[in-house]
Design a protein around this motif. Structure first.
Motif, PDB file in Angstrom:
ATOM      1  N   TYR A  80      33.852  33.746  51.348  1.00 52.68           N
ATOM      2  CA  TYR A  80      33.703  33.703  49.895  1.00 52.68           C
ATOM      3  C   TYR A  80      34.126  35.033  49.278  1.00 52.68           C
ATOM      4  O   TYR A  80      33.979  36.094  49.906  1.00 52.68           O
ATOM      5  CB  TYR A  80      32.245  33.430  49.517  1.00 52.68           C
ATOM      6  CG  TYR A  80      31.688  32.147  50.077  1.00 52.68           C
ATOM      7  CD1 TYR A  80      31.849  30.942  49.404  1.00 52.68           C
ATOM      8  CD2 TYR A  80      30.987  32.143  51.290  1.00 52.68           C
ATOM      9  CE1 TYR A  80      31.327  29.757  49.910  1.00 52.68           C
ATOM     10  CE2 TYR A  80      30.468  30.967  51.809  1.00 52.68           C
ATOM     11  CZ  TYR A  80      30.640  29.778  51.117  1.00 52.68           C
ATOM     12  OH  TYR A  80      30.135  28.614  51.638  1.00 52.68           O
ATOM     13  N   PRO A  81      34.602  34.996  48.036  1.00 55.60           N
ATOM     14  CA  PRO A  81      34.967  36.262  47.383  1.00 55.60           C
ATOM     15  C   PRO A  81      33.738  37.115  47.102  1.00 55.60           C
ATOM     16  O   PRO A  81      32.747  36.640  46.548  1.00 55.60           O
ATOM     17  CB  PRO A  81      35.635  35.808  46.088  1.00 55.60           C
ATOM     18  CG  PRO A  81      35.119  34.429  45.838  1.00 55.60           C
ATOM     19  CD  PRO A  81      34.878  33.828  47.191  1.00 55.60           C
ATOM     20  N   HIS A  82      33.817  38.355  47.535  1.00 50.67           N
ATOM     21  CA  HIS A  82      32.757  39.336  47.284  1.00 50.67           C
ATOM     22  C   HIS A  82      33.195  40.178  46.091  1.00 50.67           C
ATOM     23  O   HIS A  82      34.260  40.796  46.103  1.00 50.67           O
ATOM     24  CB  HIS A  82      32.556  40.205  48.524  1.00 50.67           C
ATOM     25  CG  HIS A  82      31.578  41.323  48.337  1.00 50.67           C
ATOM     26  ND1 HIS A  82      30.279  41.116  47.958  1.00 50.67           N
ATOM     27  CD2 HIS A  82      31.730  42.665  48.474  1.00 50.67           C
ATOM     28  CE1 HIS A  82      29.659  42.285  47.878  1.00 50.67           C
ATOM     29  NE2 HIS A  82      30.518  43.232  48.175  1.00 50.67           N
ATOM     30  N   ALA A  83      32.401  40.179  45.036  1.00 50.49           N
ATOM     31  CA  ALA A  83      32.813  40.788  43.770  1.00 50.49           C
ATOM     32  C   ALA A  83      32.057  42.075  43.489  1.00 50.49           C
ATOM     33  O   ALA A  83      30.903  42.255  43.903  1.00 50.49           O
ATOM     34  CB  ALA A  83      32.601  39.804  42.625  1.00 50.49           C
ATOM     35  N   ASP A  84      32.707  42.956  42.764  1.00 48.62           N
ATOM     36  CA  ASP A  84      32.071  44.176  42.268  1.00 48.62           C
ATOM     37  C   ASP A  84      31.048  43.802  41.199  1.00 48.62           C
ATOM     38  O   ASP A  84      31.368  43.098  40.229  1.00 48.62           O
ATOM     39  CB  ASP A  84      33.127  45.107  41.684  1.00 48.62           C
ATOM     40  CG  ASP A  84      32.507  46.316  41.022  1.00 48.62           C
ATOM     41  OD1 ASP A  84      31.984  47.185  41.746  1.00 48.62           O
ATOM     42  OD2 ASP A  84      32.543  46.383  39.770  1.00 48.62           O
ATOM     43  N   VAL A  85      29.827  44.269  41.363  1.00 48.41           N
ATOM     44  CA  VAL A  85      28.729  43.870  40.484  1.00 48.41           C
ATOM     45  C   VAL A  85      28.978  44.304  39.046  1.00 48.41           C
ATOM     46  O   VAL A  85      28.801  43.520  38.097  1.00 48.41           O
ATOM     47  CB  VAL A  85      27.390  44.436  41.012  1.00 48.41           C
ATOM     48  CG1 VAL A  85      26.285  44.303  39.962  1.00 48.41           C
ATOM     49  CG2 VAL A  85      26.987  43.717  42.296  1.00 48.41           C
ATOM     50  N   ASP A  86      29.395  45.535  38.838  1.00 46.48           N
ATOM     51  CA  ASP A  86      29.615  46.015  37.468  1.00 46.48           C
ATOM     52  C   ASP A  86      30.684  45.195  36.756  1.00 46.48           C
ATOM     53  O   ASP A  86      30.561  44.887  35.562  1.00 46.48           O
ATOM     54  CB  ASP A  86      30.014  47.495  37.477  1.00 46.48           C
ATOM     55  CG  ASP A  86      28.855  48.404  37.855  1.00 46.48           C
ATOM     56  OD1 ASP A  86      27.695  48.014  37.610  1.00 46.48           O
ATOM     57  OD2 ASP A  86      29.113  49.491  38.394  1.00 46.48           O
ATOM     58  N   THR A  87      31.727  44.818  37.483  1.00 44.38           N
ATOM     59  CA  THR A  87      32.785  44.010  36.877  1.00 44.38           C
ATOM     60  C   THR A  87      32.256  42.647  36.450  1.00 44.38           C
ATOM     61  O   THR A  87      32.611  42.125  35.380  1.00 44.38           O
ATOM     62  CB  THR A  87      33.947  43.841  37.867  1.00 44.38           C
ATOM     63  OG1 THR A  87      34.445  45.119  38.249  1.00 44.38           O
ATOM     64  CG2 THR A  87      35.073  43.038  37.249  1.00 44.38           C
TER      65      THR A  87
END
Length: 566
Positions: free
Chosen positions: A83-90
């Motif tokens: 799964y895509p792991h995303a930057d939290v702030d973004t």
């Protein structure tokens, strides 16, 4: 036709059911009653299988890598989904940017879009999600369809009904007039519903959709954005859900980033980061007592809505048909291996035993017969697999072993857990239940949720003591549900009062095929918020009303023009 009008008939019917609290659902209760059931189930299975060993496509911002660690409790093989792991702030920035246009839309517009989401899940993804729940949470196929499928959809609609009711209670404009001395003041006032901001929704490992869908609906309907944080063991059901939300929102002309997904791993959790993020305005948490209490203590200034767990209690004082009562208890103790927040755990019985029309049955005999009823449900592997399903986590098996050893030293092992071979999945993680008989002095053993198929028969001094112990434990340690068997109306009335003060929902003298802990959408309130098992209830006005605030502006009303003089 706009989307609210498209779904208006269903929504109005749900509103009636919520008001009258009667039995209703727009969805078929059994998978075989679904339209074109055979084809739909085959399509859902194929869709689930197509996910295995692949990258899950989710076009959301901030992707910085991949993660995935799901293991099927049925095969004990990795699903292999990345799964895509995303930057939290973004994610927070994107969610915040998506809110204004969504908040400016009418309440009915938002609710129409969300009804379309639920309808799309039902028509196109229900059996795919059921398979995903089965192979991540470990539920049986029928429970994954019913409890994590159609009943969760019902709870989602229910949340929309209460959101609509809360928003309708606020008028958009008013004319206010009053005399101040000789002056007449007239003001035109405008009221706006302003969403709090970005909500973080945690979904739990054993029932990922059941709490998450209504929480998401409550936040989105009131104008907020949602970042979904699945449990690392059960990502797929929520990943499919998030993708449906995003697709429907985009088709309706809104920013898909109103719904995104933040992932973590067991080794590197991000839950605290999400809760304490400066842009977090709302937290919905379902899961462990320990982290739930941390959320309640640390989420501020965000609002928190929690449902954790408790030691759900049973008081067995007297019974018209003791065997029927024990059969119902046994069934509920076995259902999904007691991996539900509403499963009974602690059974309090007077030392003298249980009164019946045939005489008092000794406590030891009641305990033996209850254990025999459980054994009768689980002795055959095929029957056991249908009711017990699988064990979601290997940690539960370790806990069973620990409790068995402690129980043998400090009480009596009434029923010893045994693994069995699942008839369809030979490598499934399985066990039959553990049942212990202890005295009330062993409170440190049973005075908290022991997650999984573990129950305690607790000897109490008398009937009054049994009720006191049970309600006090619910109040102190938390309890979502409670169960009572008694033929004494005055004792029942006393129990209703004391359980109400303890904040546990009470079921009285229920026998028959319905599981004791079945919670009906539109009728049963789930959790009270009055004890440590959670601070919120599914679903009532309090669950939604705080997710928006009210601002106002006011100005002098226009003065009527005076008539011209000649």
């Amino acid at each position: 036709m706009n989307l609210f009008d498209k779904h208006r008939a269903t929504f109005e019917r749900a509103r009636l059911a919520c008001r009258e609290r009667h039995c209703w659902s727009p969805f078929p209760e059994l998978p075989q009653k679904y339209p074109n059931a055979t084809e739909a189930q085959a399509t859902g299975l194929a869709a689930y299988q197509a996910h295995l060993g692949t990258r899950f496509t989710l076009d959301q911002p901030g992707t910085i890598g991949e993660t995935g660690e799901e293991i099927s409790p049925y095969t004990q093989q990795a699903l292999g989904i990345r799964y895509p792991h995303a930057d939290v702030d973004t994610l927070f920035d994107a969610a915040e940017a998506a809110i204004p246009r969504w908040a400016d839309a009418s309440a009915e517009t938002r609710i129409g879009v969300l009804m379309e989401v639920l309808d799309t899940i039902y028509r196109e993804h229900l059996f795919e999600i059921a398979q995903a729940v089965m192979h991540t949470a470990g539920q049986s196929y029928n429970m994954a369809y019913a409890g994590s499928g159609v009943n969760a959809l019902d709870r989602g609609i229910e949340a929309l009904v209460y959101a609509h009711q809360a928003m309708q209670a606020v008028t958009s404009t008013s004319r206010w007039e009053r005399q101040f001395g000789s002056a007449h003041i007239a003001l035109d006032k405008t009221y706006r519903l302003v969403p709090r901001g970005v909500a973080v929704c945690f979904s739990c490992a054993s029932f990922p959709t059941w709490n998450a869908w209504p929480s998401m609906m409550a936040s989105l309907a009131t104008g907020n954005a949602v970042i979904v944080k699945p449990h690392p063991a059960t990502v797929l059901p929520m990943a499919i859900s998030v993708r449906v939300f995003r697709e429907v929102l985009a088709r309706a002309g809104f920013d898909a980033n109103l719904v995104t997904m933040a992932l973590d791993t067991t080794a590197e959790p991000i839950g605290k980061v999400l809760v304490k993020h400066p842009k977090t305005a709302i937290v919905d948490f379902t899961g462990s007592v320990r982290f739930g209490q941390w959320v309640e203590q640390n989420a501020h200034p965000a609002l928190s809505f929690t449902e954790t767990a408790g030691c759900n209690t049973v008081v067995l004082e007297s019974a018209e048909d003791l065997d029927a009562a024990l059969r119902s208890l046994a069934t509920t103790l076995c259902m999904f291996s007691a991996q539900m927040c509403t499963s009974p755990q602690n059974i309090y019985i007077p030392a003298e035993g249980v009164k019946t029309p045939q005489g008092t049955v000794a406590l030891g005999e009641v305990a033996r017969r209850l254990a025999a009823a459980v054994a009768g449900l689980t002795g055959d592997a095929k029957k056991a697999s249908m009711i017990l399903a699988t064990i979601q986590s290997a940690q539960t098996l370790a806990l069973l072993d620990q409790m068995k050893q402690e129980g043998a030293k400090r009480g009596e092992v009434l029923l010893e857990p045994q693994s069995y071979i699942h008839p369809d999945f030979s490598n499934a993680r399985t066990t039959t239940p553990l049942m212990l008989k202890v005295g009330k002095s062993e409170r440190d053993l049973y005075g908290e949720e022991r997650f999984g198929p573990i129950s305690f028969v607790i000897a109490c001094d008398d009937a009054e003591d049994a009720l006191h112990q049970a309600t006090n434990d619910a109040k102190q340690f938390g309890g979502l549900t409670a169960f009572l068997y008694s033929t004494d109306e005055s004792y029942i009335a006393q129990a209703e009062r004391t359980y109400a003060r303890a904040g546990a929902q009470l079921t009285i003298n229920l026998t028959g095929p319905m599981p004791l802990n079945f919670a009906a959408a539109y009728s049963d309130y789930h959790v009270t918020g009055l004890n440590p098992a959670g601070n919120a209830s599914l679903t009532n006005l309090a669950f939604v009303a705080g997710r928006f605030c009210i601002t106002q502006s006011r100005r002098p009303a226009p003065t009527a023009p005076t008539a011209a003089t000649s």
